[in-house]
Design a protein around this motif. Structure first.
Motif, short mmCIF file in Angstrom:
data_model
loop_
_atom_site.label_atom_id
_atom_site.label_comp_id
_atom_site.label_asym_id
_atom_site.label_seq_id
_atom_site.Cartn_x
_atom_site.Cartn_y
_atom_site.Cartn_z
N LEU A 38 65.16 93.44 15.65
CA LEU A 38 65.73 94.77 15.85
C LEU A 38 66.72 95.09 14.74
O LEU A 38 67.58 94.28 14.41
CB LEU A 38 66.43 94.83 17.22
CG LEU A 38 67.05 96.17 17.60
CD1 LEU A 38 65.97 97.22 17.80
CD2 LEU A 38 67.90 96.01 18.86
N MET A 39 66.59 96.28 14.14
CA MET A 39 67.53 96.71 13.10
C MET A 39 68.93 96.85 13.70
O MET A 39 69.11 97.45 14.77
CB MET A 39 67.08 98.05 12.51
CG MET A 39 65.75 97.98 11.77
SD MET A 39 65.86 97.22 10.14
CE MET A 39 66.64 98.54 9.22
N LYS A 40 69.91 96.28 13.02
CA LYS A 40 71.29 96.32 13.51
C LYS A 40 72.05 97.50 12.88
O LYS A 40 71.96 97.72 11.67
CB LYS A 40 72.02 95.02 13.16
CG LYS A 40 71.31 93.74 13.62
CD LYS A 40 71.20 93.64 15.12
CE LYS A 40 70.77 92.25 15.56
NZ LYS A 40 69.45 91.85 15.05
N GLU A 41 72.76 98.20 13.72
CA GLU A 41 73.59 99.29 13.21
C GLU A 41 74.94 98.75 12.74
O GLU A 41 75.48 97.80 13.31
CB GLU A 41 73.80 100.34 14.29
CG GLU A 41 72.53 101.08 14.69
CD GLU A 41 72.82 102.19 15.68
OE1 GLU A 41 74.01 102.48 15.91
OE2 GLU A 41 71.85 102.74 16.21
N LYS A 42 75.47 99.38 11.71
CA LYS A 42 76.77 98.96 11.18
C LYS A 42 77.86 99.28 12.19
O LYS A 42 77.93 100.38 12.73
CB LYS A 42 77.04 99.70 9.86
CG LYS A 42 78.33 99.26 9.18
CD LYS A 42 78.51 100.00 7.87
CE LYS A 42 79.80 99.57 7.20
NZ LYS A 42 79.99 100.28 5.89
N LYS A 43 78.68 98.30 12.43
CA LYS A 43 79.78 98.50 13.39
C LYS A 43 81.02 99.02 12.68
O LYS A 43 81.28 98.69 11.54
CB LYS A 43 80.08 97.18 14.11
CG LYS A 43 78.93 96.70 14.99
CD LYS A 43 79.32 95.43 15.71
CE LYS A 43 78.21 94.95 16.61
NZ LYS A 43 78.54 93.69 17.33
#
Length: 550
Positions: free
Chosen positions: A545-550
């Motif tokens: 799953l592509m991770k979103e920038k936190k």
């Protein structure tokens, strides 16, 4: 050179392991669209080199002997008396339009005779060398095993000519009991039949001398061995000599079911049998098709993978990302104490050669008999015509030791060229097969369109000069094979370029597109299908799953 690799005594015919191997279909002359008797044969065996057998007929001296080598292993079994006259043989057909093919069912292991003088494969070719009709071939085959002994286990033979077709089943009598027990049933002219490594003849009419032939002791011997104890009328050859088990149904009779399913309605009622849930059901030995069977339809049937039936194997994890309708061997495997199986369709990767034999009574034998031949799985190659009267068979179809054989690659070998293309397509089936199918159909339709004209010309030549007519058909058969080889090499090169590195190079009108600056056009990257991505996600969860920038 050619005499060496055409000679039966020196020819290594097939690798061992015919188990669950071959498939035969039979079409009577009134069941076919053009009045032909048709016989098909997928000769399947792991590691086998597909070789087109050739025997040059002639007259023989009274004291001449014929050597016999086991077809599966090349083991020398001995010699037999040579016939005073033999006929030309091309593949599975002789110059009289007699065709003989087989599937092995094995049966009861104790009935094999290691001292038998003739194996099932040699029996086929010896009969082809000597016979003038299907009935004559049956008499020759049964007489030979009675005289010299039968080396093999259980076998189902298709024996046909331009007028009629028979199914014959034979099994040895074991060590110390010379000969074999057998039964042969004539297929009605308006019917179709099939067999695929499971005995198919159950009860038969012992009083019908015209359409049923059998060994006099076929029932008596079964009683003596404890295989049967009922009345003659209750006797079933299959139940006595090759009792059903799950593999015999699912691997073997399922192929018969799939063939019938193409040509008759109502085959769904046999699914409980095919699934191994009801052993009491019994498919017919033969049946009338709902419409006349064409040459094309029969070739397509040899390419069957249970498509669009409950047994379809183009989906699920076993099919991979590209819906491959093939499964690697072995047929079954044990996991955690349980045994699981792969489907075994009609069309399979281990086919060495395939033939659709066409025999026609309305034409002279030289023109009427055509061996439509291909090396490797017929789904992955084109059938090409070879007439039964040819003086030579195309060299690309012949096994030449250390030049082109099962362990010697050659670009001049139809077997190796076909396998090269097929093995490139298998893992990327849905992606690459359309290209192969287009080339295959292009060739076959060209052969179909040419057939009437070629045969008309050969018929005219036969009236004036039969020798020239045979030379003409030999030349045409060779050119047909050459055309296939050339087209398949083009296909190989085309697919290497088009699908290189798992992308797609754009094609327009059969040619690769270029950009306005002269380079190849931008490639397409199709990737996995959405359905396959869902399978990956189901197995791996959020791993990819592509991770979103936190």
């Amino acid at each position: 050179m050619k005499k060496i690799f055409y000679t039966a005594a020196l020819l290594l015919m097939m690798a061992a392991d015919h188990a669950m191997a071959c498939t035969n279909f039979i079409v009577g002359k009134d069941a076919s669209a053009d009045g032909s008797v048709f016989v098909t044969y997928n000769a399947d065996s792991y590691g086998m080199y597909g070789n087109m057998y050739r025997h040059v007929g002639g007259m023989h001296a009274k004291d001449e002997k014929r050597p016999v080598f086991d077809w599966d292993t090349n083991k020398f079994l001995g010699t037999i008396d040579q016939a005073s006259r033999t006929y030309n043989v091309v593949g599975q057909m002789n110059e009289n339009q007699v065709t003989i093919t087989e599937t092995t069912f094995g049966g009861r292991e104790e009935l094999a005779d290691p001292k038998g003088g003739i194996d099932y494969g040699s029996l086929i070719y010896i009969a082809l060398e000597r016979s003038t009709s299907a009935r004559n071939a049956i008499d020759i085959m049964t007489s030979l095993v009675a005289e010299y002994g039968y080396f093999s286990e259980g076998e189902t033979f298709t024996i046909a000519d331009k007028n009629e077709a028979w199914i014959m089943e034979m099994v040895g009598k074991g060590p110390g009991s010379k000969g074999a027990v057998w039964v042969a049933v004539r297929i009605p002219d308006d019917c179709i039949c099939a067999h695929a490594n499971q005995s198919r003849i159950t009860r038969f009419n012992m009083k019908d001398k015209k359409n049923v032939l059998y060994a006099k002791d076929v029932v008596k011997f079964a009683r003596e061995k404890g295989y049967f104890s009922g009345t003659d009328e209750e006797f079933s050859f299959r139940d006595a000599y090759n009792p059903l088990d799950f593999s015999g149904i699912r691997y073997c009779d399922a192929r018969v079911w799939s063939f019938f399913n193409r040509f008759i309605d109502g085959m769904d009622k046999y699914l409980p049998y095919v699934n191994g849930e009801d052993y009491t059901m019994e498919m017919p030995l033969y049946t009338q098709p709902k419409q006349k069977v064409t040459l094309r339809a029969l070739m397509q049937a040899m390419r069957d993978h249970y498509e669009n039936t409950p047994l379809d194997i183009r989906y699920g994890l076993g099919a991979g990302a590209y819906n491959m309708p093939y499964r690697p061997s072995p047929l079954s495997t044990k996991i955690d104490g349980k045994e699981y199986y792969n489907e075994r369709p009609i069309s399979t990767q281990q086919t060495g050669f395939s033939i659709v034999a066409q025999m026609r009574s309305n034409l002279p034998d030289a023109v009427g008999g055509v061996a439509w031949w291909t090396n490797d799985d017929p789904n992955m190659a084109a059938y090409t015509p070879v007439y039964c009267s040819v003086n030579e068979v195309p060299e690309c179809y012949v096994r030449i030791p250390d030049v082109q054989d099962e362990i010697t690659f050659s670009w001049k070998s139809a077997y190796w060229l076909s396998n090269t293309v097929a093995n490139m397509v298998y893992p990327y089936y849905s992606k690459m097969f359309p290209d192969l199918e287009e080339a295959r159909n292009e060739l076959e339709f060209d052969y179909y369109d040419s057939q009437a004209g070629i045969e008309a010309k050969a018929m005219e030549m036969l009236k004036e000069n039969p020798t020239k007519a045979k030379e003409f058909l030999t030349d045409y058969s060779q050119k047909s094979a050459d055309k296939m080889m050339e087209r398949w090499m083009q296909l190989f090169k085309f697919m290497v370029v088009k699908h290189n590195d798992m992308v797609l190079k754009p094609v327009e009108n059969g040619k690769f597109k270029r950009s306005e600056y002269g380079y190849g056009a931008t490639v397409k990257r199709p990737g996995y299908s959405e359905d396959y991505w869902k399978k990956i996600i189901n197995e791996s969860g959020d791993q990819y799953l592509m991770k979103e920038k936190k």
